[in-house]
Design an enzyme around this catalytic site. Structure first.
Site, PDB file in Angstrom:
ATOM      1  N   SER A 182       0.854  -1.193   0.000  1.00  0.00           N
ATOM      2  CA  SER A 182       0.000   0.000   0.000  1.00  0.00           C
ATOM      3  C   SER A 182       0.887   1.238   0.000  1.00  0.00           C
ATOM      4  CB  SER A 182      -0.898   0.011   1.231  1.00  0.00           C
ATOM      5  OG  SER A 182      -1.332   1.334   1.471  1.00  0.00           O
ATOM      6  N   ASP A 191      -4.734   3.626  -1.853  1.00  0.00           N
ATOM      7  CA  ASP A 191      -5.815   3.995  -0.947  1.00  0.00           C
ATOM      8  C   ASP A 191      -6.325   5.392  -1.259  1.00  0.00           C
ATOM      9  OD1 ASP A 191      -5.981   1.700   0.893  1.00  0.00           O
ATOM     10  OD2 ASP A 191      -3.886   2.200   1.297  1.00  0.00           O
ATOM     11  N   GLY A 194      -8.555   4.353   7.186  1.00  0.00           N
ATOM     12  CA  GLY A 194      -8.247   5.784   7.318  1.00  0.00           C
ATOM     13  C   GLY A 194      -6.759   6.054   7.447  1.00  0.00           C
ATOM     14  N   PHE A 195      -6.038   5.127   8.059  1.00  0.00           N
ATOM     15  CA  PHE A 195      -4.624   5.389   8.334  1.00  0.00           C
ATOM     16  C   PHE A 195      -3.802   4.111   8.196  1.00  0.00           C
ATOM     17  CE2 PHE A 195      -7.313   8.260  10.680  1.00  0.00           C
ATOM     18  CZ  PHE A 195      -6.813   9.501  10.293  1.00  0.00           C
ATOM     19  N   MET A 231      -8.979   8.258  -0.201  1.00  0.00           N
ATOM     20  CA  MET A 231      -9.804   8.671   0.951  1.00  0.00           C
ATOM     21  C   MET A 231     -10.354  10.071   0.719  1.00  0.00           C
ATOM     22  SD  MET A 231      -7.415   7.318   4.051  1.00  0.00           S
ATOM     23  CE  MET A 231      -6.515   5.764   3.922  1.00  0.00           C
ATOM     24  N   ASP A 277      -6.558  -6.366   4.467  1.00  0.00           N
ATOM     25  CA  ASP A 277      -5.909  -5.043   4.490  1.00  0.00           C
ATOM     26  C   ASP A 277      -5.959  -4.458   5.900  1.00  0.00           C
ATOM     27  OD1 ASP A 277      -4.983  -2.499   3.897  1.00  0.00           O
ATOM     28  OD2 ASP A 277      -6.720  -1.909   2.683  1.00  0.00           O
ATOM     29  N   MET A 329     -11.406  -5.639   5.782  1.00  0.00           N
ATOM     30  CA  MET A 329     -10.570  -4.688   6.522  1.00  0.00           C
ATOM     31  C   MET A 329     -10.275  -5.259   7.908  1.00  0.00           C
ATOM     32  SD  MET A 329      -9.850  -2.160   4.608  1.00  0.00           S
ATOM     33  CE  MET A 329      -8.908  -1.326   5.885  1.00  0.00           C
ATOM     34  N   MET A 366     -12.085   4.502  -0.418  1.00  0.00           N
ATOM     35  CA  MET A 366     -12.723   4.764   0.880  1.00  0.00           C
ATOM     36  C   MET A 366     -13.400   6.116   0.761  1.00  0.00           C
ATOM     37  SD  MET A 366      -9.599   3.244   3.098  1.00  0.00           S
ATOM     38  CE  MET A 366      -8.561   3.362   1.658  1.00  0.00           C
ATOM     39  N   HIS A 424      -1.273  -1.411  -4.244  1.00  0.00           N
ATOM     40  CA  HIS A 424      -2.524  -1.053  -3.556  1.00  0.00           C
ATOM     41  C   HIS A 424      -2.558   0.455  -3.332  1.00  0.00           C
ATOM     42  CE1 HIS A 424      -5.967  -2.000  -0.896  1.00  0.00           C
ATOM     43  NE2 HIS A 424      -5.518  -1.026  -0.122  1.00  0.00           N
ATOM     44  N   HIS A 455      -8.386   1.091  -3.858  1.00  0.00           N
ATOM     45  CA  HIS A 455      -9.293   0.894  -2.719  1.00  0.00           C
ATOM     46  C   HIS A 455      -9.973   2.221  -2.413  1.00  0.00           C
ATOM     47  CE1 HIS A 455      -9.477  -0.164   1.898  1.00  0.00           C
ATOM     48  NE2 HIS A 455     -10.667  -0.074   1.356  1.00  0.00           N
ATOM     49  N   GLY A 475      -0.351   1.911   9.426  1.00  0.00           N
ATOM     50  CA  GLY A 475       0.386   1.701  10.668  1.00  0.00           C
ATOM     51  C   GLY A 475      -0.448   1.339  11.886  1.00  0.00           C
TER      52      GLY A 475
HETATM   53  C1  DX5 Z   1      -6.120   1.751   5.660  1.00  0.00           C
HETATM   54  C2  DX5 Z   1      -5.703   1.366   4.275  1.00  0.00           C
HETATM   55  C3  DX5 Z   1      -4.619   0.382   4.209  1.00  0.00           C
HETATM   56  C4  DX5 Z   1      -3.329   0.847   4.845  1.00  0.00           C
HETATM   57  C5  DX5 Z   1      -2.649  -0.359   5.392  1.00  0.00           C
HETATM   58  O1  DX5 Z   1      -7.268   2.521   5.603  1.00  0.00           O
HETATM   59  O2  DX5 Z   1      -6.815   0.831   3.554  1.00  0.00           O
HETATM   60  O3  DX5 Z   1      -4.382  -0.054   2.880  1.00  0.00           O
HETATM   61  O4  DX5 Z   1      -2.462   1.504   3.971  1.00  0.00           O
HETATM   62  O5  DX5 Z   1      -1.542   0.064   6.079  1.00  0.00           O
HETATM   63  P1  DX5 Z   1      -0.788  -0.911   7.094  1.00  0.00           P
HETATM   64  O6  DX5 Z   1      -0.332  -2.090   6.322  1.00  0.00           O
HETATM   65  O7  DX5 Z   1       0.319  -0.055   7.611  1.00  0.00           O
HETATM   66  O8  DX5 Z   1      -1.789  -1.272   8.159  1.00  0.00           O
HETATM   67 ZN    ZN Z   2      -6.387  -0.165   1.597  1.00  0.00          ZN
END
Ligand code: DX5
Ligand code: ZN
Length: 223
Positions: free
Chosen positions: A7, A34, A141-142, A36, A174, A136, A67, A32, A65, A144
């Site tokens: 990602s 993301d 949203g974030f 948002m 994910d 999920m 969101m 991937h 993806h 880490g």
């Molecule tokens: C979260 C994202 C993920 C995110 C995963 O909302 O959809 O794709 O980047 O990050 P890690 O692998 O750090 O949890």
């Molecule tokens: Zn994602």
């Protein structure tokens, strides 16, 4: 074959094209991305313009993806930008079936995702009409965040539902995927493992992705 989808949310945003080239060279299978909107999730990221620019960096599949609320309004734009897979959230659109059909009409693969607190049964009616189910394992949203442990039985249940109702559907996981838990998650049924911070936060992408792939392909030890 199980696959790794880094990602780019956790990549160095000042050098996104180079980061994509680097994970491709390191063995990534998909990229991937993301997206948002600051409404569906409390964060803002990138849109179709930047994705179109990044398209020049690689030929690997773009796993987009979304969101975002009302994703149906943006399918055209994300298709034009060069997405290969577009995943929308079951919580974000009223007419899920229509939006999935729209993605497929564009010649793309359609995915549907669920937040951690959304009952799996919500996707049962649409399962035969999609190409990918994204479970999920953090609240979106974030990057880490920590993997929500209760997600493991949910992944198993999702895999079982796929086996019974639509065996061609890929199961993607994910959120919070690390070298420590990737094997357990894969054994629970995940086909595509998304990892952001675990890859981009590591010093050596090839070493990390290589280690992940080794864990995915090692024979399962019966317990
Ligand atoms: C979260 C994202 C993920 C995110 C995963 O909302 O959809 O794709 O980047 O990050 P890690 O692998 O750090 O949890
Ligand atoms: Zn994602």
């Amino acid at each position: 074959m199980k696959m790794i989808a880094p990602s780019i949310l956790s990549a160095d945003g000042s050098r996104l094209g180079d980061e994509i080239t680097a994970v491709e060279a390191a063995g990534a299978d998909w990229i991937h991305i993301d997206v948002m909107d600051g409404h569906f999730v409390p964060n803002l990221t990138i849109g179709p313009g930047l994705i179109a620019s990044l398209r020049k960096a690689t030929r690997l599949p773009f796993d987009v993806h979304l969101m975002i609320e009302n994703p149906e309004q943006y399918i055209d734009a994300f298709a034009e930008a060069g997405s290969d897979w577009i995943t929308i959230h079951v919580e974000a659109t009223v007419h899920l079936h229509r939006t999935v059909a729209l993605i497929r009409e564009k010649g793309l693969k359609a995915g549907v995702s669920l937040n951690p607190a959304t009952p799996l049964v919500r996707i049962e009616p649409i399962l035969p009409d999609i190409d990918l189910l994204l479970v999920m394992t953090v609240n979106p949203g974030f990057g880490g965040q920590k993997f929500i442990e209760g997600s493991l039985p949910r992944i198993r249940e999702a895999k079982e539902m796929i086996r019974t109702l639509a065996p061609k559907v890929l199961l993607e996981v994910d959120g919070g995927v690390t070298l420590q838990n990737i094997r357990t998650i894969a054994n629970a049924g995940a086909d595509i493992l998304v990892a952001g911070s675990a890859i981009f936060g590591s010093g050596d992408y090839a070493e990390t992705i290589g280690a992940m792939k080794a864990l995915l392909t090692a024979p399962t030890v019966p317990v």
